[in-house]
Design an enzyme around this catalytic site. Structure first.
Site, PDB file in Angstrom:
ATOM      1  CG  ASN A   9      50.290  61.459  42.066  1.00  0.00           C
ATOM      2  OD1 ASN A   9      50.746  60.359  42.399  1.00  0.00           O
ATOM      3  ND2 ASN A   9      49.301  61.586  41.193  1.00  0.00           N
ATOM      4  CE  LYS A  11      50.887  61.889  37.715  1.00  0.00           C
ATOM      5  NZ  LYS A  11      50.248  62.370  36.511  1.00  0.00           N
ATOM      6  CG  HIS A  96      45.144  61.161  39.705  1.00  0.00           C
ATOM      7  ND1 HIS A  96      45.306  60.988  38.346  1.00  0.00           N
ATOM      8  CD2 HIS A  96      45.996  62.159  40.056  1.00  0.00           C
ATOM      9  CE1 HIS A  96      46.225  61.836  37.911  1.00  0.00           C
ATOM     10  NE2 HIS A  96      46.664  62.559  38.925  1.00  0.00           N
ATOM     11  CD  GLU A  98      47.688  59.959  35.829  1.00  0.00           C
ATOM     12  OE1 GLU A  98      48.189  59.351  36.795  1.00  0.00           O
ATOM     13  OE2 GLU A  98      48.191  60.995  35.355  1.00  0.00           O
ATOM     14  CD  GLU A 168      45.307  66.608  40.017  1.00  0.00           C
ATOM     15  OE1 GLU A 168      46.454  66.996  40.252  1.00  0.00           O
ATOM     16  OE2 GLU A 168      45.040  65.431  39.748  1.00  0.00           O
ATOM     17  N   GLY A 174      49.946  66.520  33.031  1.00  0.00           N
ATOM     18  CA  GLY A 174      51.034  65.924  32.262  1.00  0.00           C
ATOM     19  C   GLY A 174      51.155  66.456  30.851  1.00  0.00           C
ATOM     20  CB  SER A 214      51.140  71.459  33.413  1.00  0.00           C
ATOM     21  OG  SER A 214      50.934  70.316  32.602  1.00  0.00           O
TER      22      SER A 214
HETATM   23  C1  PEP Z   1      48.801  64.884  38.674  1.00  0.00           C
HETATM   24  O1  PEP Z   1      48.972  63.817  38.113  1.00  0.00           O
HETATM   25  O2  PEP Z   1      48.113  64.960  39.693  1.00  0.00           O
HETATM   26  C2  PEP Z   1      49.443  66.057  38.091  1.00  0.00           C
HETATM   27  C3  PEP Z   1      49.055  67.233  38.501  1.00  0.00           C
HETATM   28  O3  PEP Z   1      50.404  65.827  37.136  1.00  0.00           O
HETATM   29  P1  PEP Z   1      51.352  66.927  36.422  1.00  0.00           P
HETATM   30  O4  PEP Z   1      51.809  67.868  37.494  1.00  0.00           O
HETATM   31  O5  PEP Z   1      52.463  66.133  35.850  1.00  0.00           O
HETATM   32  O6  PEP Z   1      50.514  67.597  35.400  1.00  0.00           O
END
Ligand code: PEP
Length: 251
Positions: A9, A11, A96, A98, A168, A174, A214
């Site tokens: 992703n 973003k 997601h 976000e 997630e 992040g 992460s």
């Molecule tokens: C995400 O935004 O779906 C995600 C998993 O981000 P990160 O890997 O940066 O934690």
């Protein structure tokens, strides 16, 4: 056998030139390797056409990051599932954290997005996961069950068999704080148990459940080694071709 998937992703990152460089390096690199999972790239929507050209020439599949809950019409700024489908895009991320947080997307709206994708023969990569306070107060299972119930469990068996789930935990996205392999397996096993109850063994055992938060080149292998973790939805680490390819090679 259910599908193993690693999805990146991107973003809202990268200029067009940077995005094209990144996808071309990933495509070229994977071309020489024996890949054991499907690889999906989720670029910003403005780069989908460029990315889908690379997808046609490589092992990469392409996904949108978002889709409208409306079919078509006067919805300025929206992109419909039929537009994506006509461009050869097979997937879209939905829900997601976000989008839930910054754009106030509700489970009801997310259910409509899922419906539009399925109407257009596309597959949702549907994100679920609890906030830090919810985990700290032991509510993570309740929260995830509620998200599934409100946004996905209106689907019948056939419809649901097109859904990819991504667990997630919001506290891991992040932040550099990754769920332990035990925490990931515990939640993925719980989710699969809910799917067994709702849709039966066949559908539940065929559903791909990704882990996101992460996940990186160092921790991917121990996460993916768990029985119910079928791959990853990768944010930050998907922006560096070397790291992303290492994650893909973790299977
Ligand atoms: C995400 O935004 O779906 C995600 C998993 O981000 P990160 O890997 O940066 O934690």
């Amino acid at each position: 056998m259910r599908k193993k998937i690693v999805a990146g992703n991107w973003k809202m990152n990268n200029t067009f030139q940077e995005a094209e460089e990144l996808i071309s390096v990933i495509a070229e690199d994977l071309d020489e390797k024996d890949i054991k999972c499907e690889v999906i790239i989720c670029p910003p929507s403005i780069y989908l056409e460029m990315a889908s050209d690379y997808g046609e020439e490589s092992v990469l599949s392409i996904s949108a990051q978002n889709v409208s809950g409306y079919d078509d019409g006067a919805y300025t700024g929206e992109i419909s599932a039929s537009m994506l489908e006509a461009m050869g895009i097979n997937y879209s991320i939905v829900g997601h954290s976000e989008r839930r947080k910054y754009f106030n997307e509700t489970n009801d709206q997310l259910a409509k997005k899922v419906d539009r994708l399925l109407d257009n023969n596309m597959k949702p990569i549907f994100c679920i996961g609890e906030q830090l306070e919810e985990r700290e107060s032991g509510k993570q299972f309740e929260i995830v069950e509620d998200q599934l119930d409100k946004a996905l469990f209106h689907l019948n068996k056939d419809e649901f068999s097109n859904v990819i789930l991504a667990y997630e935990p919001v506290w891991a996205i992040g932040t550099g704080v990754v769920a332990t392999p035990e925490q990931a397996q515990e939640m993925h096993g719980f989710i699969r148990g809910l799917l067994i109850k709702k849709y039966g063994n066949d559908v539940a055992n065929e559903t791909t459940i990704l882990y996101g938060g992460s996940c990186n080149a160092k921790n991917a292998a121990t996460l993916f080694a768990n029985e119910d973790v079928d791959g990853g939805l990768i944010g930050g680490a998907s922006l560096k071709s070397e790291d992303f390819v290492k994650i893909i090679e973790s299977f």
